[in-house]
Scaffold this motif. Structure first.
Motif, PDB file in Angstrom:
ATOM      1  N   THR A  88     -42.353 -31.193  21.246  1.00 48.15           N
ATOM      2  CA  THR A  88     -40.908 -31.132  21.053  1.00 48.15           C
ATOM      3  C   THR A  88     -40.602 -30.977  19.580  1.00 48.15           C
ATOM      4  O   THR A  88     -41.137 -31.711  18.747  1.00 48.15           O
ATOM      5  CB  THR A  88     -40.225 -32.404  21.583  1.00 48.15           C
ATOM      6  N   LEU A  89     -39.739 -30.009  19.276  1.00 51.94           N
ATOM      7  CA  LEU A  89     -39.250 -29.825  17.923  1.00 51.94           C
ATOM      8  C   LEU A  89     -37.872 -30.474  17.828  1.00 51.94           C
ATOM      9  O   LEU A  89     -37.027 -30.301  18.713  1.00 51.94           O
ATOM     10  CB  LEU A  89     -39.126 -28.327  17.585  1.00 51.94           C
ATOM     11  N   LEU A  90     -37.684 -31.199  16.739  1.00 54.00           N
ATOM     12  CA  LEU A  90     -36.427 -31.916  16.567  1.00 54.00           C
ATOM     13  C   LEU A  90     -35.578 -31.276  15.483  1.00 54.00           C
ATOM     14  O   LEU A  90     -36.082 -30.910  14.426  1.00 54.00           O
ATOM     15  CB  LEU A  90     -36.697 -33.372  16.202  1.00 54.00           C
ATOM     16  N   CYS A  91     -34.300 -31.159  15.766  1.00 57.14           N
ATOM     17  CA  CYS A  91     -33.332 -30.678  14.791  1.00 57.14           C
ATOM     18  C   CYS A  91     -32.222 -31.711  14.677  1.00 57.14           C
ATOM     19  O   CYS A  91     -31.685 -32.152  15.702  1.00 57.14           O
ATOM     20  CB  CYS A  91     -32.759 -29.339  15.222  1.00 57.14           C
ATOM     21  N   ALA A  92     -31.884 -32.076  13.463  1.00 57.97           N
ATOM     22  CA  ALA A  92     -30.802 -33.027  13.224  1.00 57.97           C
ATOM     23  C   ALA A  92     -29.862 -32.470  12.171  1.00 57.97           C
ATOM     24  O   ALA A  92     -30.314 -31.947  11.157  1.00 57.97           O
ATOM     25  CB  ALA A  92     -31.373 -34.366  12.764  1.00 57.97           C
ATOM     26  N   GLN A  93     -28.553 -32.595  12.438  1.00 63.01           N
ATOM     27  CA  GLN A  93     -27.559 -32.157  11.458  1.00 63.01           C
ATOM     28  C   GLN A  93     -26.570 -33.284  11.195  1.00 63.01           C
ATOM     29  O   GLN A  93     -26.196 -34.020  12.118  1.00 63.01           O
ATOM     30  CB  GLN A  93     -26.847 -30.880  11.940  1.00 63.01           C
ATOM     31  N   GLN A 111     -25.563 -34.885  17.084  1.00 70.59           N
ATOM     32  CA  GLN A 111     -26.252 -34.514  15.857  1.00 70.59           C
ATOM     33  C   GLN A 111     -27.661 -33.995  16.084  1.00 70.59           C
ATOM     34  O   GLN A 111     -28.271 -33.487  15.160  1.00 70.59           O
ATOM     35  CB  GLN A 111     -26.291 -35.710  14.894  1.00 70.59           C
ATOM     36  N   ASN A 112     -28.178 -34.105  17.298  1.00 72.06           N
ATOM     37  CA  ASN A 112     -29.570 -33.717  17.544  1.00 72.06           C
ATOM     38  C   ASN A 112     -29.676 -32.620  18.589  1.00 72.06           C
ATOM     39  O   ASN A 112     -28.967 -32.637  19.610  1.00 72.06           O
ATOM     40  CB  ASN A 112     -30.393 -34.916  18.026  1.00 72.06           C
ATOM     41  N   PHE A 113     -30.600 -31.701  18.361  1.00 74.70           N
ATOM     42  CA  PHE A 113     -30.856 -30.625  19.319  1.00 74.70           C
ATOM     43  C   PHE A 113     -32.362 -30.472  19.409  1.00 74.70           C
ATOM     44  O   PHE A 113     -33.019 -30.161  18.408  1.00 74.70           O
ATOM     45  CB  PHE A 113     -30.186 -29.338  18.847  1.00 74.70           C
ATOM     46  N   LEU A 114     -32.931 -30.732  20.574  1.00 76.11           N
ATOM     47  CA  LEU A 114     -34.371 -30.723  20.751  1.00 76.11           C
ATOM     48  C   LEU A 114     -34.821 -29.457  21.462  1.00 76.11           C
ATOM     49  O   LEU A 114     -34.194 -29.021  22.437  1.00 76.11           O
ATOM     50  CB  LEU A 114     -34.809 -31.940  21.571  1.00 76.11           C
ATOM     51  N   LEU A 115     -35.919 -28.899  20.992  1.00 73.91           N
ATOM     52  CA  LEU A 115     -36.532 -27.727  21.624  1.00 73.91           C
ATOM     53  C   LEU A 115     -37.904 -28.129  22.135  1.00 73.91           C
ATOM     54  O   LEU A 115     -38.737 -28.606  21.368  1.00 73.91           O
ATOM     55  CB  LEU A 115     -36.670 -26.575  20.631  1.00 73.91           C
ATOM     56  N   GLY A 116     -38.139 -27.941  23.425  1.00 75.23           N
ATOM     57  CA  GLY A 116     -39.406 -28.327  24.033  1.00 75.23           C
ATOM     58  C   GLY A 116     -40.208 -27.146  24.504  1.00 75.23           C
ATOM     59  O   GLY A 116     -39.658 -26.156  25.002  1.00 75.23           O
ATOM     60  N   LEU A 117     -41.526 -27.249  24.313  1.00 71.05           N
ATOM     61  CA  LEU A 117     -42.471 -26.288  24.878  1.00 71.05           C
ATOM     62  C   LEU A 117     -43.312 -27.082  25.869  1.00 71.05           C
ATOM     63  O   LEU A 117     -44.049 -27.991  25.483  1.00 71.05           O
ATOM     64  CB  LEU A 117     -43.380 -25.680  23.812  1.00 71.05           C
TER      65      LEU A 117
END
Lengths: 114, 113
Positions: free
Chosen positions: B20-25, B72-78
């Protein structure tokens, strides 16, 4: 599918010269945006031009938009070594209206020789 | 003000592994996006979100899943990584619709062996 196509793919000029990059796109747009990407970094927004605008300036940047030809150009005047980067045009389609994200071109890699 | 932060910055996976890649803004933006950047291809939209609890498919969604449980978070999963997913992944956010400028993170460089 790629909406925009930048031209040239690569450009090398001397510091102090002007750099011009072109972008062509395929469908009707709401706006067109230009971004800069330094090596190993994320994209940074430079300027946005709306479909009803023909020219816009921001500092040393000048952007033109010709919706009849579906093309835009980015001019960087008095280039500096720090301008070395890849430049991308990105469009927002007129249709849909939702947050479909930006559609990017493949970019122009600009090298400013000191 | 950190803007958009992506973790991890680099990762090497074996085929079939998941991650999982995590993105936070921290800009209180409503809209968030995941793109991938491949050589000679520019950026392509994978998935996006127009607000907390919502997600939608972009241009190249196959093989990826996303979640936006918090604004604030958007997760990208493989789920099962494939060599074709070797790429640089960028997260972005915008205040409202994609008509407005997007703010990008510095990317996650992912290699699938």
């Amino acid at each position: 599918s790629q909406q925009g196509e930048e031209d040239p793919q690569a450009l090398s000029i001397q510091e102090g010269e002007n750099a011009t990059m072109n972008c062509s796109y395929k469908t009707s747009i709401n706006n067109l945006q230009w971004y800069r990407q330094n090596s190993g970094r994320g994209l940074v927004h430079l300027i946005l031009i709306r479909s009803n605008e023909r020219e816009k300036h921001s500092g040393r940047l000048r952007v033109t938009l010709d919706t009849s030809k579906k093309s835009s150009s980015l001019l960087i005047t008095a280039s500096r070594a720090a301008d070395t980067a890849s430049y991308f045009c990105a469009t927002v389609a007129l249709s849909g209206g939702g947050a479909d994200g930006l559609t990017f071109g493949k970019g122009t890699h600009l090298i400013i020789q000191p | 003000n950190a803007g958009v932060t992506q973790t991890p910055k680099f990762r090497v996976l074996k085929t079939g592994q998941s991650m999982t890649l995590l993105c936070a803004q921290d800009m209180n933006h409503e809209y968030m996006y995941w793109y991938r950047q491949d050589p000679g291809m520019g950026l392509r939209l994978i998935h996006y979100s127009v607000g907390e609890g919502t997600t939608a498919k972009g241009e190249v969604p196959d093989g990826y899943n996303v979640s936006r449980l918090k604004k604030q978070n958007f997760l990208l999963g493989l789920e099962s990584a494939a060599p074709s997913q070797t790429s640089v992944y960028f997260c972005a956010s915008s205040q409202h619709r994609s008509h407005q400028p997007q703010h990008f993170g510095d990317g996650t460089r992912l290699s699938i062996l």
